[in-house]
Design an enzyme around this catalytic site. Structure first.
Site, PDB file in Angstrom:
ATOM      1  N   CYS B 257       3.954  -2.372  -0.136  1.00 52.03           N
ATOM      2  CA  CYS B 257       3.268  -1.334  -0.900  1.00 52.03           C
ATOM      3  C   CYS B 257       1.899  -1.081  -0.288  1.00 52.03           C
ATOM      4  CB  CYS B 257       3.095  -1.759  -2.355  1.00 52.03           C
ATOM      5  SG  CYS B 257       4.590  -2.335  -3.159  1.00 52.03           S
ATOM      6  N   HIS B 261      -0.928   1.903   0.321  1.00 50.58           N
ATOM      7  CA  HIS B 261      -1.775   1.985  -0.872  1.00 50.58           C
ATOM      8  C   HIS B 261      -2.876   0.935  -0.928  1.00 50.58           C
ATOM      9  CE1 HIS B 261       0.735   5.106  -2.601  1.00 50.58           C
ATOM     10  NE2 HIS B 261       1.805   4.380  -2.344  1.00 50.58           N
ATOM     11  N   ARG B 305       9.913   5.419  -9.868  1.00 51.93           N
ATOM     12  CA  ARG B 305       8.898   5.597  -8.834  1.00 51.93           C
ATOM     13  C   ARG B 305       8.867   4.393  -7.888  1.00 51.93           C
ATOM     14  NH1 ARG B 305       7.339   6.571  -5.265  1.00 51.93           N
ATOM     15  NH2 ARG B 305       5.506   7.602  -4.373  1.00 51.93           N
ATOM     16  N   CYS B 309       9.675   4.091  -3.777  1.00 54.74           N
ATOM     17  CA  CYS B 309       8.833   3.465  -2.742  1.00 54.74           C
ATOM     18  C   CYS B 309       9.663   2.497  -1.897  1.00 54.74           C
ATOM     19  CB  CYS B 309       7.646   2.741  -3.368  1.00 54.74           C
ATOM     20  SG  CYS B 309       6.218   3.819  -3.622  1.00 54.74           S
TER      21      CYS B 309
END
Lengths: 205, 348
Positions: B257, B261, B305, B309
Site C-alpha cells: 500500500c 500512499h 476499495r 488496491c
C-alpha cells in the site's frame, strides 16, 4: 494517589486516546499467515504471490529505509540476479519501448488468460516525453534522460540494470524488479532502454 | 427548475454536474497544450457548473422557506475546501505543466464534491435503510431488531463512527460490512458462501445489498468524527497488524500500500494519491467511504476499495471480511481519527 499518578504516567507513555501501533507488537509470521489466507479464490499457482523473499522482508520491516548493512546485502543479492542479453546489445527499438511504457497490462487476475504481452506502465510513475501529459510523479522525471548523460555507455548499462532490478542500485526502491520478477522479457527491457537512452527517442528530443 | 430538482434531485443534477466534471477531466490533460479553445471549454464547463450550483443554492433557500418533504437519507457533510476556486487560466510555460494539470484535476474534484445532493450513492443509502428494516432470511427477522453495531441492538446513529471495533459475540474486530454480514448469518440465517464468492458489483452494477446497508450505516454517522475503538487489546492489535500490512511488499510487482500512499503530493498518471499513513491526509479521504465512484458508476465500499488496491498490486481477490481487510480498515480509520465522516462520498 499513587494509583492516579501511575495511571497518568501509563497514559502518557501509551498516548491514551490515540492508538499507536507501538501499543501492540506485531509478529511478522502472523502477518504472513493472514496474507496467506486472505485470497481464498486465488489459483494454486498464485500461492507464492503473497510470499516475500529476503529483500522484501527487509524492505517491509524497514519501511523502505534499510540500514547501510542491509542496503549492502540487498544490492549484492539483487545485482547477482541481473541477466544480460546474449548478444551483449542493451538497446532495442525505442518505438516498441514506448508501447511497453504505455501499457499497464498484465498479471492482474482480470488479465488471464493473457491477451497481450505484459506492460511496464512506466508512465504511471515517470514523466518521459513531452507528448504524453498523463504521467505520474511517484518516480523521477526521465525527460531528456539520455541527452543529459550524453548517451554514455555506462549510463545505458545503468538504465538496463535499473529496469531489470532497481534494488541493485537503489536498495528498497519502490520500482518493480521487472527482469528478476519475470514481468518483462529481456527484449522488452532492451526496448525500454532504447526509449530512455536513444538519441532518436522522443524522451531525448 | 425547482420542481424538477424536487422530483428527481439525483438524476438531473448528476446528469448535468457529472457530465461537466467528466468533460473537465477529459480536457484537463490538454490544458497545457496551450490551445486556448480547450482551456476555454474547460473554464466554460466549470463556470456553467458554478452557475447551476448558485441556482441550486437559491432553490434550496426557497425550499427551506416552503414546507418540505424529508428525504430518507441525509446528505453527506459539505467538504472543507469545496468552495468554488477561480477558474484555471491557460498555462503558457511548459515548466508549469504540473501546476496546470493539478489545477484541472482540482477543479474536477471540487465539482464532484460541491453539492452533496449530486451523489447517486444516496439512493443506495436509502435501499440500505430499507434492507436494514425489512424482515429477511430463513429466520424472517430484520437487522433493525437483532443487529448490534456497537451502540445497542438496532441503533445506527453514530455507530459507524466507532467502527471497526471489537464485538464480544463474534469475538472479533469488525468493520461495518463485516458486522452486517455477521448479523445476516447469525440472526437472519443467511448462508454466506455464495455472497463471499462475489461480494462486490462489477462496473455499472449497483452495489450489493451488504454494501447498500454499509452505505446507510455510514451515512448515519455523516458529519461526525472518526472515532474507531481502541480500548480492547484486539482493537489495538488490529491497528498494528493493519500498519504492518500497509507496509508489506509482495507480489510480482513488489508493491505494498505504501508504494503509492506513503508520500505527499504524488500521482499515478493523473490520479492524485493520498498519503494514507499521514493522519492529516488520511483525515481528508478515509471518511468518504463508502463512495460513489464515477469511473465505475456504482458505490464502492471500503472492503471493495481494498480489494481494488490488491488487484492493482497483482494479488488475487481479497476475501470479504478477511482478517487482512479488517486490519487494514482498522489502521486506516485509526490514521483518520478525528477526521470528518462525509459518507457516502463521491470519487472520480
Amino acid at each position: 494517589m499513587t494509583k492516579t499518578v501511575i495511571l497518568v504516567a501509563a497514559c502518557a507513555a501509551m498516548m491514551c486516546g490515540s492508538a499507536s501501533a507501538q501499543d501492540a507488537k506485531v509478529d511478522p509470521l502472523q502477518v504472513d499467515v493472514m496474507m496467506k489466507f486472505a485470497f481464498s479464490q486465488a489459483p494454486k499457482d498464485w500461492g507464492g504471490r503473497t510470499d516475500q523473499d529476503e529483500t522484501l522482508k527487509v524492505c517491509s520491516a524497514a519501511r523502505n529505509q534499510p540500514s547501510s548493512t542491509q542496503a549492502d546485502a540487498i544490492m549484492a543479492r539483487e545485482k547477482a540476479k541481473i541477466k544480460y542479453p546474449e548478444d551483449g546489445k542493451l538497446m532495442g527499438d525505442w518505438k516498441k519501448g514506448e508501447a511497453v511504457a504505455q501499457s499497464g497490462y498484465g498479471q492482474r487476475y482480470t488479465d488471464y488468460p493473457p491477451r497481450s504481452p505484459n506492460g511496464g506502465n512506466c508512465y504511471a510513475c515517470h514523466q518521459m516525453t513531452t507528448a504524453e501529459v498523463s504521467y505520474g510523479t511517484v518516480g523521477p522525471s526521465l525527460l531528456e534522460y539520455g541527452k543529459i548523460r550524453k548517451f554514455a555507455e555506462a549510463d545505458t548499462k545503468a538504465v538496463y540494470d535499473k529496469i531489470y532490478n532497481a534494488h541493485a542500485a537503489f536498495p528498497c526502491s519502490l520500482m518493480p524488479r521487472f527482469g528478476s520478477n519475470n514481468v518483462l522479457s529481456i527484449d522488452q527491457i532492451k526496448d525500454l532502454v532504447a526509449l530512455v537512452m536513444s538519441p532518436e527517442s522522443p524522451v531525448n528530443k | 427548475m425547482q420542481g424538477l430538482r424536487l422530483i428527481t434531485p439525483v438524476t438531473m443534477i448528476v446528469g448535468a454536474g457529472l457530465m461537466a466534471g467528466l468533460l473537465t477531466l477529459a480536457v484537463a490533460p490538454f490544458v497545457q497544450a496551450q490551445t486556448s479553445t480547450q482551456s476555454d471549454q474547460a473554464r466554460k464547463a466549470y463556470e456553467d457548473h458554478l452557475r447551476r450550483m448558485d441556482e441550486a443554492e437559491k432553490a434550496a433557500a426557497a425550499k427551506a422557506a416552503a414546507p418540505k418533504s424529508t428525504p430518507m437519507a441525509s446528505p453527506p457533510a459539505m467538504q472543507k475546501g469545496a468552495a468554488p476556486a477561480p477558474a484555471a487560466k491557460p498555462m503558457m510555460s511548459a515548466s508549469d505543466q504540473d501546476a496546470a494539470t493539478e489545477r484541472g484535476l482540482e477543479q474536477y474534484r471540487r465539482m464532484l464534491k460541491a453539492d452533496p445532493w449530486d451523489n447517486p450513492a444516496l439512493l443506495d443509502s436509502d435501499r440500505g435503510e430499507a434492507l436494514w428494516s425489512a424482515k429477511k432470511g430463513p429466520q424472517n427477522v430484520s437487522l433493525a431488531e437483532t443487529c448490534d453495531l456497537g451502540k445497542g441492538v438496532g441503533k445506527v446513529d453514530g455507530a459507524f463512527a466507532e467502527l471497526p471495533r471489537y464485538f464480544d459475540d463474534a469475538d472479533r474486530v469488525q468493520d461495518a460490512e463485516t458486522r452486517a454480514l455477521w448479523c445476516m448469518e447469525r440472526f437472519q440465517g443467511f448462508e454466506s458462501a455464495a455472497f463471499r464468492k462475489s461480494p462486490h458489483p462489477s462496473g455499472g452494477q449497483p452495489v450489493k445489498d451488504i454494501g447498500a446497508i454499509a452505505t446507510f450505516i455510514a451515512n448515519k454517522s455523516s458529519g461526525m468524527k472518526v472515532a474507531s475503538k481502541t480500548d480492547h487489546p484486539k482493537e489495538k492489535e488490529a491497528i498494528a497488524l493493519g500498519e504492518a500490512l500497509f507496509f508489506r511488499r509482495q507480489g510480482p510487482f513488489d508493491f505494498s500500500c505504501a508504494t503509492c500512499h506513503a508520500e505527499s503530493g504524488k500521482r499515478i498518471r493523473l490520479q492524485p494519491l493520498p498519503f494514507l499513513s499521514e493522519p492529516k491526509e488520511a483525515k481528508q479521504v478515509v471518511g468518504e467511504w463508502p463512495a460513489y465512484r464515477v469511473s465505475s458508476t456504482h458505490v464502492m465500499t471500503m472492503q471493495h476499495r481494498l480489494l481494488d488496491c490488491y488487484w492493482q498490486m497483482r494479488l488475487h481477490r481479497l476475501d470479504f471480511a478477511s482478517d487482512v481487510s479488517v486490519a487494514l480498515s482498522a489502521y486506516l480509520y485509526d490514521r483518520a481519527r478525528d477526521g470528518e465522516i462525509a459518507a457516502p462520498g463521491l470519487k472520480r
